[in-house]
Each structure stands twice: as structure tokens, then as C-alpha cells.
Design a protein around this motif. Structure first.
Motif, PDB file in Angstrom:
ATOM      1  N   UNK A 183       0.855  -1.180   0.000  1.00  0.00           N
ATOM      2  CA  UNK A 183       0.000   0.000   0.000  1.00  0.00           C
ATOM      3  C   UNK A 183       0.884   1.220   0.000  1.00  0.00           C
ATOM      4  N   UNK A 184       1.832   1.216  -0.922  1.00  0.00           N
ATOM      5  CA  UNK A 184       2.735   2.358  -0.975  1.00  0.00           C
ATOM      6  C   UNK A 184       2.069   3.525  -1.671  1.00  0.00           C
ATOM      7  N   UNK A 185       2.607   4.703  -1.394  1.00  0.00           N
ATOM      8  CA  UNK A 185       2.064   5.893  -2.029  1.00  0.00           C
ATOM      9  C   UNK A 185       2.221   5.759  -3.542  1.00  0.00           C
ATOM     10  N   UNK A 186       3.401   5.212  -3.957  1.00  0.00           N
ATOM     11  CA  UNK A 186       3.674   5.153  -5.382  1.00  0.00           C
ATOM     12  C   UNK A 186       3.095   3.896  -6.025  1.00  0.00           C
ATOM     13  N   UNK A 187       2.816   2.863  -5.205  1.00  0.00           N
ATOM     14  CA  UNK A 187       2.340   1.609  -5.787  1.00  0.00           C
ATOM     15  C   UNK A 187       1.034   1.800  -6.546  1.00  0.00           C
ATOM     16  N   UNK A 188       0.116   2.580  -5.950  1.00  0.00           N
ATOM     17  CA  UNK A 188      -1.170   2.804  -6.580  1.00  0.00           C
ATOM     18  C   UNK A 188      -0.991   3.554  -7.900  1.00  0.00           C
ATOM     19  N   UNK A 236       1.715   3.660  -9.752  1.00  0.00           N
ATOM     20  CA  UNK A 236       2.345   2.769 -10.726  1.00  0.00           C
ATOM     21  C   UNK A 236       1.307   1.878 -11.384  1.00  0.00           C
ATOM     22  N   UNK A 266      -5.159  -7.194   3.308  1.00  0.00           N
ATOM     23  CA  UNK A 266      -6.320  -8.070   3.157  1.00  0.00           C
ATOM     24  C   UNK A 266      -7.575  -7.248   2.886  1.00  0.00           C
ATOM     25  N   UNK A 294     -14.221  11.592  -2.866  1.00  0.00           N
ATOM     26  CA  UNK A 294     -13.368  12.536  -2.126  1.00  0.00           C
ATOM     27  C   UNK A 294     -11.865  12.353  -2.382  1.00  0.00           C
ATOM     28  N   UNK A 295     -11.518  11.289  -3.101  1.00  0.00           N
ATOM     29  CA  UNK A 295     -10.096  11.061  -3.372  1.00  0.00           C
ATOM     30  C   UNK A 295      -9.309  10.643  -2.140  1.00  0.00           C
ATOM     31  N   UNK A 296     -10.003  10.101  -1.114  1.00  0.00           N
ATOM     32  CA  UNK A 296      -9.321   9.647   0.103  1.00  0.00           C
ATOM     33  C   UNK A 296      -8.852   8.214  -0.093  1.00  0.00           C
ATOM     34  N   UNK A 297      -7.564   7.982   0.051  1.00  0.00           N
ATOM     35  CA  UNK A 297      -7.067   6.610  -0.023  1.00  0.00           C
ATOM     36  C   UNK A 297      -6.739   6.104   1.369  1.00  0.00           C
ATOM     37  N   UNK A 298      -7.507   6.542   2.340  1.00  0.00           N
ATOM     38  CA  UNK A 298      -7.328   6.099   3.727  1.00  0.00           C
ATOM     39  C   UNK A 298      -8.703   6.205   4.381  1.00  0.00           C
ATOM     40  N   UNK A 299      -8.804   5.696   5.596  1.00  0.00           N
ATOM     41  CA  UNK A 299     -10.088   5.669   6.266  1.00  0.00           C
ATOM     42  C   UNK A 299     -10.106   6.724   7.368  1.00  0.00           C
ATOM     43  N   UNK A 300     -10.807   7.852   7.153  1.00  0.00           N
ATOM     44  CA  UNK A 300     -10.765   8.893   8.186  1.00  0.00           C
ATOM     45  C   UNK A 300     -11.523   8.468   9.455  1.00  0.00           C
ATOM     46  N   UNK A 339       7.338   4.211   5.076  1.00  0.00           N
ATOM     47  CA  UNK A 339       7.607   4.487   3.671  1.00  0.00           C
ATOM     48  C   UNK A 339       7.868   5.974   3.426  1.00  0.00           C
ATOM     49  N   UNK A 376       7.025  11.977  -7.146  1.00  0.00           N
ATOM     50  CA  UNK A 376       5.587  12.101  -7.402  1.00  0.00           C
ATOM     51  C   UNK A 376       5.067  13.508  -7.099  1.00  0.00           C
ATOM     52  N   UNK A 404     -15.779  17.695   5.608  1.00  0.00           N
ATOM     53  CA  UNK A 404     -15.874  17.411   7.043  1.00  0.00           C
ATOM     54  C   UNK A 404     -17.013  18.162   7.734  1.00  0.00           C
ATOM     55  N   UNK A 455      -3.294  15.667   1.443  1.00  0.00           N
ATOM     56  CA  UNK A 455      -4.709  15.541   1.785  1.00  0.00           C
ATOM     57  C   UNK A 455      -4.877  14.713   3.063  1.00  0.00           C
ATOM     58  N   UNK A 456      -4.137  13.604   3.139  1.00  0.00           N
ATOM     59  CA  UNK A 456      -4.253  12.771   4.336  1.00  0.00           C
ATOM     60  C   UNK A 456      -3.726  13.498   5.567  1.00  0.00           C
ATOM     61  N   UNK A 471      -9.438  15.357  11.671  1.00  0.00           N
ATOM     62  CA  UNK A 471      -9.946  14.202  12.421  1.00  0.00           C
ATOM     63  C   UNK A 471      -9.571  14.307  13.889  1.00  0.00           C
TER      64      UNK A 471
END
Lengths: 224, 450
Positions: free
Chosen positions: A82-87, A89, A102, A181-187, B295, B304, B321, B350-351, B358
Motif C-alpha cells: 500500500x505504498x504511495x507510489x504503488x497505486x 504505478x 487483506x 473525495x479522493x481519500x485513499x485512507x479511512x478517516x 515508507x 511524485x 468534514x 490531503x491525508x 480528524x
């Protein structure tokens, strides 16, 4: 749908393949990258589910190879990275979606469905979306339900647009976070739930039935 | 120093090599001096005997009177004359050649015995001579003993031997001393390295006041050791944190599954299983955050980086929010100047701001106001996320960016304790400074490092 699952971890492959078969799909599975590339290049699949790390040929190479052969079958990457660059790539190589291990099966199933139904690169983007009595004009940015105009905030409009684009399919919370929202994490704050509830109260005002249905443990759906 | 490695050390070998070179050059130099000095003297003697021989030859042409000739070139110690008239009669014969030698000669003692008839004046030294035929058929030979030359030779040889011996001794002693000194210093570095490998990370290389290359190397190694020490400390800390912070949810997970195993009521089992699933999700999130922080701290994100509108991002974030924060009984106030652009990783920035919002929305009481500010500061900008909550005790302030630090020690509120650690990692990856501003609640300011 006809789906190819390329995953070298036997247990995960079984879990994914059996789950998709139970939903009524035809599934071919392989644990070898080169074999997956040959199969995807010669048979008409609706969706490819590819592990990033496969023996003999990795997921990125498979997708690059297929895209260079003009095989545009939608592809979902599975990965433990789950790297920043992996997605980035994965998407740059020509992948269409990305799921980190998982994962819950319902999440995978919803994404596979969304990919399989995705309109194939229609040149003229749609200007109108409609489902279950809802009509959205993308140019005028107006929404009506059974002819009754509804005023929405920009983010509510984006949320409804995403749901209508996937009308008839379950959309998971994570898909909304990424897509709207472009969130790649769970707030920590429950932003999806709140926005859905606000959107619902506007859409359902004066109607008996809710326009957006909640599928417990899976996500939301606007029936088509 | 009964240490075999000393004799094999590069320092000793270099010292010995330069010693051998030094001695070799001394020998060559002495040989040159020897050569030049002796040949100069030989030339002088040779010139003087030739001059005498020519004088005698001229006198012989005019007159073969013995008295006269002997007067022109008188007898002298170390000087030999032989004069023969046209009839072959020897007029003067300090020594008698067996045949007529012509031109200049340098003859060794052995050669002298070979070429001359033995006489009482001939001892075992060599001679330098000159022989010539006179125009009227006579013969003249003048020679001088080379005692001067052999004395000089002897003196030079002796001096050379002494000098070479001294050079050997000195260069060996000097080389040994230099090698020993270098070897001892390297030994010092070695023993420190061995101690560090043994686990004593606090050891440092000795640095002398000389500031030579070994000191520079030592100082550099010390900086590296300090870095390593802090990294190892951080790793140890993180490992401890993980061990400690993962045990709690793992324990809860196990308890719930054990309870589910013995329950008969399907609803109760379902409730326990879904609660167990929540626990495992939380743990996966924690691992995900840990990996992501690692990382980001690992670097290499710059490739990037893009230029993007931070104002637009924060305005959108505020709208994202606002409803959820309002539903939680708090208020979000955004004060964002438009058109501020930054260079960075969009998703991470953004995060970062989401984590800050949060944090302010979850760990504060109802009624709190969360303020998101972005404004220009000269050529730069400053972003601030502040709340009117209870804030953080000054004594705990330095810890809030630590992994797993949680102000709420009982850990009843949701959260992994990694949110602000990630914020700091992202800020540092962008070379932005993050600091705690003074004020009522917790206020965090982010701005580019000057």
C-alpha cells in the motif's frame, strides 16, 4: 460475467474464485503470470483480477502487455503493497482499480461489478444520468426526482453522480471515499455516512421510499 | 605489540617500502659522488703526468743529458719516470716497462706487475701514467701512484657504508614509529568498532587535535554512529510500541472469539464476531499506518510531487468534514485564502490535513470549534488547524508526534495513536515545519522551512 483471477496464493485465489462463482460468474483461475497473460490475451474476459506479484510475469507487466495489444479488458490489481507510489504505478500501467490485501470479499465483489459494467470509453461523455426516478443533468447541474427539482451542495452532487454512474450496483464506503473525495485512507470521522444521510434527506423529502438503499455490511445502492 | 597483524599492516609495509627506497637512493647518491670524485682526481693526475711526459719528450729531443732531464722533471716520491733515447738506452728508470706503453693509462696494482719489471720502488699500488714516443725515436713514460685516489676511495667507501647503515637504521626506526603510531590509532578505531558491534552503541571513535585524515575519518564515523544510535533507538522504541500496542487489541480479539465459541445464541455470536472483525480491522489499519509512515520516512517521494492548489484542496476538505463535524456537536470554521499553491504529493497532503481535522474532531468535547486556516505569509504560506478543546499539557507537547502516543492514557477513544506521527512524517517529507502554537486548545501550524 467471465472473470480471470490471477493470484499465486492458493488460499486467496480459492477464496476469490469461489466467492465470485457463488455470485453466478464464470471464473478462470491461475497462479502463473505468463499463463494469465496468454489467457487474458486470447479469451474475452469481462474483468481481470490480477495480483501485483506473480511468478514469471508480474501484474504490471501483464497489463502493459495487454494494453499495448489493444486489449482493454478492465483490470483490478490486488496487492499487499500500500505504498504511495504503488497505486500510481498500477494505474499508470493501465490498471483500472486497486485493492490492498487483506480485503473484505464484499469490497472485491462490488469493485469487480463496477468494473464489469463500466461503459467502454464512450467518446461522448454522457450528459444525463437517470435511475429509479432520479434524473441528473450534468451540464446544467440539476437533479430531479419524479420531476421534482432538488437542490444539492457540490459534494452532494458529486456523491449522487457517483452512485448514479454505478446505478444497480453496490457501492462500498471505500469506493465512495476514493471516488468522490479522493481519500485513499479511512478517516476517523464518519464523513461518508453523514454525507449519505444529508443527501438522502434531500432526495427523500416528500417520498415514501428511500432513493438510496443501504446494503448492510456492504454499502449503498441506487436501484436502476 | 606482539601482534602479527602489525607486521602485516599497510602502515608498516609502506614505512618499510619507503625505507628501502630511501636507503636505495642514499646508495645511488653515494655511488655517484664516489664516481665523480675519483674520476675528477684521476683526470687531474692524468693531466699532470701527461704534461710532465711532454716536457721530458721536448727536452729529450734537444739533448739526452740525464742531468738536464732529471733537472726538468725531478725525482719525487710517488712519481715514476722512464726515459729512453733513440738508441734504446734507458736514461732515467724509476721503473722499467716491459714494452712501450702509449698514451694515458690507469693501471691497477696487478696490471703494474704485469707491465713493468719489478723494482724496489714498486709497492702494491696502482699507477696513472702517460707514455709517448719522442720525435727523434726516444721514449718517455711518466706515472704517478694512485695512492691519493685509493685513499679518497677508501674514505668515500667508509663514509658511504656509515651513511647507508645510518640510513637503514633511521628509516627502519622512523618507519616503525610511524607505522606503530598509525597502527595504534587504527587499532583504537577497530576496538571501538568491535565494541559497537558488541552492542555498546554509545562508544565513539577517538579524535585527536591533529585534525589529520584519520581524525576526519573518525569524526565522520562518529556522526554515522550517532545517526545509527538514534535510528536503532527509534527502532527499539517502535518495536516496543508495537509489541505493547498490538497486544491490547489482539487480547480483546482473542477474548471475543473465545466467548463466541461457547455462546449458543446466534445473535450473540454474530455480535461478538462483528466486534472481533472491528478489532482486526483496527489492527490492520495500525499496520497500514505504520508501513505508510515508514515508507514516507524512507524518502524518495519527491518524484511524485506536483504543483497543486492547496487552497482549493482545503476548501473542499472543509466541505467534506463540515456536516460530520456538525453532527458530532462541534463546528468547523474555515478561513482559507484562495490561490495558494504548493509543490508536493497531493494524496499525502490531503491525508495530512484530514488527520489534523480528524484529530481535532474526535479528541475534543462537544461544542468545540475546529478552525482551519490558510493564509499568505510574505512569499510563503501558513496553514493552521486549531481547536478550542482542552489542549495538551505543556509537558506532553513534545510527545504528541510520537508513534502510539495518546493523550488519553486509558485509550477508550477511537484511534491508533499514529495520526499525528503520519502528519509529522508527511510534513518533513515536504520540508515543511510543523509546530504547536500557543493558545486555548491544540493548534498546529504548518509552514515551509525557511
Amino acid at each position: 460475467m467471465k472473470i480471470l483471477v490471477a493470484e499465486d496464493d492458493h488460499e486467496t485465489a480459492q477464496f476469490v474464485a469461489n466467492g465470485l462463482r457463488e455470485l453466478g460468474h464464470v471464473v478462470d483461475a491461475t497462479g502463473d503470470g505468463r499463463e494469465a497473460f496468454m489467457m487474458a490475451g486470447s479469451e474475452p474476459y469481462d474483468v481481470l483480477v490480477l495480483d501485483r506479484m506473480l511468478p514469471r510475469m508480474d501484474g504490471l507487466a501483464i497489463i502493459r502487455g495487454l494494453r499495448s495489444m489493444e486489449t482493454m479488458t478492465p483490470a483490478l490489481f490486488l496487492t499487499a503493497l500500500d505504498g504511495v507510489s504503488d497505486r500510481v504505478d498500477g494505474l499508470e500501467a493501465g490498471g483500472d482499480d486497486y485493492l490492498v490485501k487483506p480485503f473484505a470479499f464484499s469490497e472485491l465483489a462490488a469493485r469487480v461489478m463496477a468494473l464489469g459494467r463500466r461503459p467502454r470509453q464512450t467518446a461522448n461523455a454522457q450528459t444525463e444520468l437517470a435511475a429509479g426516478g432520479l434524473k441528473m443533468d450534468l451540464l446544467a447541474r440539476t437533479v430531479t426526482r419524479d420531476g421534482k427539482p432538488i437542490t444539492l451542495q457540490p459534494q452532494e452532487f458529486r456523491l449522487l453522480e457517483f452512485l448514479l454512474n454505478n446505478a444497480g450496483q453496490i457501492v462500498t464506503r471505500t469506493m465512495l471515499l476514493e471516488g468522490v473525495w479522493g481519500f485513499h485512507f479511512d478517516p476517523a470521522t464518519s464523513i461518508v455516512e453523514t454525507h449519505i444521510s444529508r443527501l438522502r434527506s434531500k432526495l427523500d423529502d416528500g417520498f415514501d421510499q428511500s432513493a438510496i438503499r443501504t446494503v448492510r455490511g456492504a454499502g449503498y445502492i441506487i436501484d436502476g | 605489540m606482539g601482534n602479527a597483524s602489525f607486521w602485516r599492516s599497510g602502515a608498516f609495509r609502506t614505512a618499510m617500502l619507503s625505507g628501502v627506497l630511501f636507503v636505495g637512493m642514499t646508495v645511488v647518491l653515494l655511488a655517484l659522488v664516489y664516481q665523480v670524485a675519483t674520476s675528477t682526481i684521476e683526470h687531474q693526475i692524468s693531466a699532470s703526468v701527461e704534461a710532465r711526459a711532454r716536457t721530458l719528450e721536448q727536452a729529450l729531443e734537444e739533448d739526452d743529458d740525464v742531468e738536464e732531464l732529471s733537472h726538468i722533471v725531478p725525482a719525487q716520491e710517488e712519481l715514476f719516470r722512464y726515459v729512453e733515447n733513440a738508441e734504446g738506452k734507458a736514461l732515467i728508470a724509476d721503473l722499467v716497462p716491459r714494452q712501450h706503453l702509449m698514451g694515458a693509462d690507469v693501471l691497477s696494482a696487478d696490471q703494474v706487475l704485469h707491465h713493468f719489471v719489478e723494482g724496489e720502488r714498486l709497492d702494491d699500488s696502482g699507477i696513472i701514467g702517460f707514455g709517448m714516443q719522442s720525435r727523434n725515436g726516444g721514449y718517455v713514460y711518466v706515472a704517478q701512484e694512485d695512492e691519493q685516489v685509493s685513499e679518497l676511495r677508501e674514505a668515500l667507501l667508509q663514509a658511504g657504508l656509515v651513511a647507508t647503515g645510518l640510513a637503514i637504521l633511521l628509516s627502519f626506526l622512523l618507519g616503525w614509529w610511524i607505522a606503530l603510531r598509525t597502527f595504534r590509532r587504527i587499532e583504537g578505531l577497530n576496538s571501538v568498532a568491535a565494541n559497537v558491534m558488541g552492542g555498546d552503541m554509545a562508544q565513539r571513535m577517538p579524535v585527536s587535535a591533529r585534525r589529520d585524515e584519520i581524525d576526519l575519518l573518525s569524526a565522520q564515523l562518529n556522526r554515522m554512529l550517532a545517526q545509527l544510535e538514534s535510528v536503532m533507538g527509534a527502532i527499539r522504541q517502535v518495536t516496543n510500541d508495537i509489541a505493547h500496542d498490538m497486544r491490547t487489541p489482539l487480547g480483546r480479539l482473542q477474548r471475543k472469539l473465545e466467548q463466541a465459541q461457547v455462546k449458543d445464541d446466534p445473535d450473540a455470536v454474530n455480535a461478538l464476531v462483528s466486534s472481533a472483525l472491528d478489532e482486526s480491522r483496527t489492527m490492520l489499519d495500525m499496520f497500514g499506518s505504520m508501513l505508510r509512515i515508514a515508507q514516507i520516512e524512507g524518502g524518495g517521494l519527491q518524484k511524485h510531487f506536483v504543483r497543486f492548489d492547496l487552497s482549493a484542496m482545503l476548501m473542499d476538505l472543509a466541505e467534506t468534514y463540515r456536516p460530520a463535524i456538525a453532527d458530532g456537536g462541534r463546528e468547523l470554521v474555515a478561513n482559507i485564502q484562495s490561490g495558494i499553491e504548493v509543490f508536493g504529493d497531493r494524496a499525502l497532503v490531503q491525508q495530512m490535513f484530514s488527520n489534523l481535522v480528524d484529530n481535532a474532531a474526535v479528541h475534543t468535547p462537544r461544542g468545540t470549534i475546529v478552525r482551519v486556516t490558510l493564509e499568505r505569509r510574505g512569499n510563503d504560506w501558513m496553514a493552521k488547524v486549531a481547536d478550542t478543546g482542552p489542549g495538551i499539557d505543556p509537558e506532553h507537547r513534545p510527545q504528541i508526534f510520537d508513534r502510539f502516543y495518546r493523550a488519553d492514557a486509558s485509550r477508550t477513544t477511537r484511534g491508533s495513536g499514529l495520526g499525528l506521527a503520519l502528519v509529522k512524517a508527511v510534513a518533513e517529507a515536504h520540508e515543511w515545519d510543523i509546530s504547536i502554537a500557543n493558545g486555548g486548545g491544540l493548534a498546529l501550524e504548518i509552514r515551509p522551512v525557511k
